[in-house]
Design a protein around this motif. Structure first.
Motif, PDB file in Angstrom:
ATOM      1  N   LYS A  59      26.121  82.778  58.812  1.00  0.00           N
ATOM      2  CA  LYS A  59      27.499  83.222  58.993  1.00  0.00           C
ATOM      3  C   LYS A  59      28.393  82.047  59.380  1.00  0.00           C
ATOM      4  CE  LYS A  59      26.595  87.993  60.452  1.00  0.00           C
ATOM      5  NZ  LYS A  59      26.643  88.919  61.608  1.00  0.00           N
ATOM      6  N   ALA A  60      27.888  81.176  60.265  1.00  0.00           N
ATOM      7  CA  ALA A  60      28.672  80.019  60.704  1.00  0.00           C
ATOM      8  C   ALA A  60      28.930  79.064  59.546  1.00  0.00           C
ATOM      9  CB  ALA A  60      27.954  79.293  61.841  1.00  0.00           C
ATOM     10  N   VAL A  61      27.905  78.812  58.739  1.00  0.00           N
ATOM     11  CA  VAL A  61      28.059  77.911  57.594  1.00  0.00           C
ATOM     12  C   VAL A  61      29.062  78.494  56.598  1.00  0.00           C
ATOM     13  CG1 VAL A  61      26.851  76.919  55.598  1.00  0.00           C
ATOM     14  CG2 VAL A  61      25.801  76.842  57.852  1.00  0.00           C
ATOM     15  N   LYS A  62      29.006  79.799  56.397  1.00  0.00           N
ATOM     16  CA  LYS A  62      29.946  80.452  55.482  1.00  0.00           C
ATOM     17  C   LYS A  62      31.370  80.337  56.018  1.00  0.00           C
ATOM     18  CE  LYS A  62      30.630  84.772  52.964  1.00  0.00           C
ATOM     19  NZ  LYS A  62      30.193  86.153  52.807  1.00  0.00           N
ATOM     20  N   ALA A  63      31.538  80.523  57.332  1.00  0.00           N
ATOM     21  CA  ALA A  63      32.859  80.410  57.951  1.00  0.00           C
ATOM     22  C   ALA A  63      33.385  78.977  57.847  1.00  0.00           C
ATOM     23  CB  ALA A  63      32.797  80.843  59.410  1.00  0.00           C
ATOM     24  N   ILE A  64      32.496  78.009  58.008  1.00  0.00           N
ATOM     25  CA  ILE A  64      32.887  76.607  57.884  1.00  0.00           C
ATOM     26  C   ILE A  64      33.326  76.324  56.450  1.00  0.00           C
ATOM     27  CG2 ILE A  64      32.018  74.231  57.924  1.00  0.00           C
ATOM     28  CD1 ILE A  64      30.198  75.184  60.293  1.00  0.00           C
ATOM     29  N   GLY A  65      32.623  76.897  55.506  1.00  0.00           N
ATOM     30  CA  GLY A  65      32.956  76.710  54.091  1.00  0.00           C
ATOM     31  C   GLY A  65      34.299  77.309  53.709  1.00  0.00           C
ATOM     32  N   SER A  66      34.728  78.333  54.448  1.00  0.00           N
ATOM     33  CA  SER A  66      36.011  78.974  54.141  1.00  0.00           C
ATOM     34  C   SER A  66      37.189  78.049  54.453  1.00  0.00           C
ATOM     35  CB  SER A  66      36.157  80.285  54.901  1.00  0.00           C
ATOM     36  OG  SER A  66      36.382  80.037  56.274  1.00  0.00           O
ATOM     37  N   GLY A  67      36.994  77.121  55.406  1.00  0.00           N
ATOM     38  CA  GLY A  67      38.053  76.165  55.728  1.00  0.00           C
ATOM     39  C   GLY A  67      38.934  76.580  56.886  1.00  0.00           C
ATOM     40  N   ASP A  68      38.811  77.806  57.372  1.00  0.00           N
ATOM     41  CA  ASP A  68      39.610  78.281  58.503  1.00  0.00           C
ATOM     42  C   ASP A  68      38.927  77.842  59.797  1.00  0.00           C
ATOM     43  OD1 ASP A  68      41.336  79.534  60.192  1.00  0.00           O
ATOM     44  OD2 ASP A  68      40.796  81.582  59.621  1.00  0.00           O
ATOM     45  N   LYS A  69      39.578  76.926  60.527  1.00  0.00           N
ATOM     46  CA  LYS A  69      38.942  76.331  61.707  1.00  0.00           C
ATOM     47  C   LYS A  69      38.715  77.357  62.823  1.00  0.00           C
ATOM     48  CE  LYS A  69      38.639  72.301  64.508  1.00  0.00           C
ATOM     49  NZ  LYS A  69      38.656  70.885  64.399  1.00  0.00           N
ATOM     50  N   ALA A  70      39.670  78.254  63.054  1.00  0.00           N
ATOM     51  CA  ALA A  70      39.535  79.235  64.135  1.00  0.00           C
ATOM     52  C   ALA A  70      38.328  80.143  63.901  1.00  0.00           C
ATOM     53  CB  ALA A  70      40.806  80.067  64.249  1.00  0.00           C
ATOM     54  N   VAL A  71      38.180  80.613  62.681  1.00  0.00           N
ATOM     55  CA  VAL A  71      37.042  81.485  62.346  1.00  0.00           C
ATOM     56  C   VAL A  71      35.738  80.700  62.455  1.00  0.00           C
ATOM     57  CG1 VAL A  71      35.977  82.844  60.507  1.00  0.00           C
ATOM     58  CG2 VAL A  71      38.440  82.942  60.848  1.00  0.00           C
ATOM     59  N   ALA A  72      35.775  79.459  61.993  1.00  0.00           N
ATOM     60  CA  ALA A  72      34.571  78.617  62.033  1.00  0.00           C
ATOM     61  C   ALA A  72      34.133  78.352  63.466  1.00  0.00           C
ATOM     62  CB  ALA A  72      34.836  77.301  61.305  1.00  0.00           C
ATOM     63  N   VAL A  73      35.097  78.119  64.348  1.00  0.00           N
ATOM     64  CA  VAL A  73      34.765  77.833  65.757  1.00  0.00           C
ATOM     65  C   VAL A  73      34.124  79.054  66.411  1.00  0.00           C
ATOM     66  CG1 VAL A  73      35.771  77.371  68.024  1.00  0.00           C
ATOM     67  CG2 VAL A  73      36.462  76.004  66.066  1.00  0.00           C
ATOM     68  N   THR A  74      34.679  80.246  66.168  1.00  0.00           N
ATOM     69  CA  THR A  74      34.107  81.443  66.794  1.00  0.00           C
ATOM     70  C   THR A  74      32.715  81.735  66.244  1.00  0.00           C
ATOM     71  OG1 THR A  74      35.248  82.861  65.206  1.00  0.00           O
ATOM     72  CG2 THR A  74      36.330  82.518  67.318  1.00  0.00           C
ATOM     73  N   ALA A  75      32.544  81.563  64.948  1.00  0.00           N
ATOM     74  CA  ALA A  75      31.225  81.804  64.341  1.00  0.00           C
ATOM     75  C   ALA A  75      30.202  80.793  64.852  1.00  0.00           C
ATOM     76  CB  ALA A  75      31.321  81.730  62.830  1.00  0.00           C
ATOM     77  N   THR A  76      30.637  79.557  65.020  1.00  0.00           N
ATOM     78  CA  THR A  76      29.737  78.511  65.521  1.00  0.00           C
ATOM     79  C   THR A  76      29.341  78.784  66.965  1.00  0.00           C
ATOM     80  OG1 THR A  76      30.779  76.919  64.051  1.00  0.00           O
ATOM     81  CG2 THR A  76      29.464  76.026  65.835  1.00  0.00           C
ATOM     82  N   ARG A  77      30.281  79.282  67.764  1.00  0.00           N
ATOM     83  CA  ARG A  77      29.965  79.611  69.158  1.00  0.00           C
ATOM     84  C   ARG A  77      28.914  80.713  69.243  1.00  0.00           C
ATOM     85  NH1 ARG A  77      35.834  79.479  71.451  1.00  0.00           N
ATOM     86  NH2 ARG A  77      36.042  77.263  71.907  1.00  0.00           N
ATOM     87  N   LYS A  78      29.075  81.729  68.389  1.00  0.00           N
ATOM     88  CA  LYS A  78      28.081  82.809  68.364  1.00  0.00           C
ATOM     89  C   LYS A  78      26.714  82.278  67.956  1.00  0.00           C
ATOM     90  CE  LYS A  78      30.617  87.068  67.440  1.00  0.00           C
ATOM     91  NZ  LYS A  78      30.815  88.142  66.470  1.00  0.00           N
ATOM     92  N   ALA A  79      26.713  81.437  66.923  1.00  0.00           N
ATOM     93  CA  ALA A  79      25.456  80.863  66.451  1.00  0.00           C
ATOM     94  C   ALA A  79      24.824  79.989  67.528  1.00  0.00           C
ATOM     95  CB  ALA A  79      25.692  80.052  65.179  1.00  0.00           C
ATOM     96  N   GLU A  80      25.656  79.209  68.199  1.00  0.00           N
ATOM     97  CA  GLU A  80      25.159  78.330  69.256  1.00  0.00           C
ATOM     98  C   GLU A  80      24.516  79.140  70.377  1.00  0.00           C
ATOM     99  OE1 GLU A  80      27.010  75.117  72.422  1.00  0.00           O
ATOM    100  OE2 GLU A  80      28.067  75.482  70.536  1.00  0.00           O
ATOM    101  N   SER A  81      25.125  80.255  70.724  1.00  0.00           N
ATOM    102  CA  SER A  81      24.585  81.126  71.764  1.00  0.00           C
ATOM    103  C   SER A  81      23.205  81.654  71.370  1.00  0.00           C
ATOM    104  CB  SER A  81      25.546  82.280  72.013  1.00  0.00           C
ATOM    105  OG  SER A  81      24.984  83.194  72.907  1.00  0.00           O
ATOM    106  N   LYS A  82      23.099  82.144  70.131  1.00  0.00           N
ATOM    107  CA  LYS A  82      21.813  82.668  69.654  1.00  0.00           C
ATOM    108  C   LYS A  82      20.753  81.564  69.626  1.00  0.00           C
ATOM    109  CE  LYS A  82      22.345  87.008  68.199  1.00  0.00           C
ATOM    110  NZ  LYS A  82      21.589  88.122  68.667  1.00  0.00           N
TER     111      LYS A  82
END
Length: 86
Positions: A34-57
């Motif tokens: 999910k984080a990689v997909k969000a990063i690929g979308s180019g939207d930084k805000a979405v990518a940051v939140t997805a990365t935080r969730k991934a980092e937590s897991k």
């Protein structure tokens, strides 16, 4: 099949831990995807939140289902990708 009571218990405990570990590994992989997909979308805000969730897991599974250094490496790589988004 096991004959001793303690061996039978170990079999049950091992099966239970196997299910938990498999679920945890799967959840980590899903969050990373999910984080990689969000990063690929180019939207930084979405990518940051997805990365935080991934980092937590990832950190929750570090030392349990994956080595700590592998967890750190995955988090580092995700963070690098997020930081590249302008």
């Amino acid at each position: 099949m096991a004959n001793h009571k303690s061996s039978k218990k170990r079999i049950l405990v091992t099966e239970k831990k196997n299910r938990v570990n498999t679920a945890r590994r799967s959840a980590v992989k899903t969050e990373i995807k999910k984080a990689v997909k969000a990063i690929g979308s180019g939207d930084k805000a979405v990518a940051v939140t997805a990365t935080r969730k991934a980092e937590s897991k990832i950190m929750k599974s570090a030392g349990k289902t994956m080595p700590k250094k592998r967890a750190a490496r995955k988090i580092s790589r995700l963070s690098k990708k997020v930081n590249k988004i302008a």
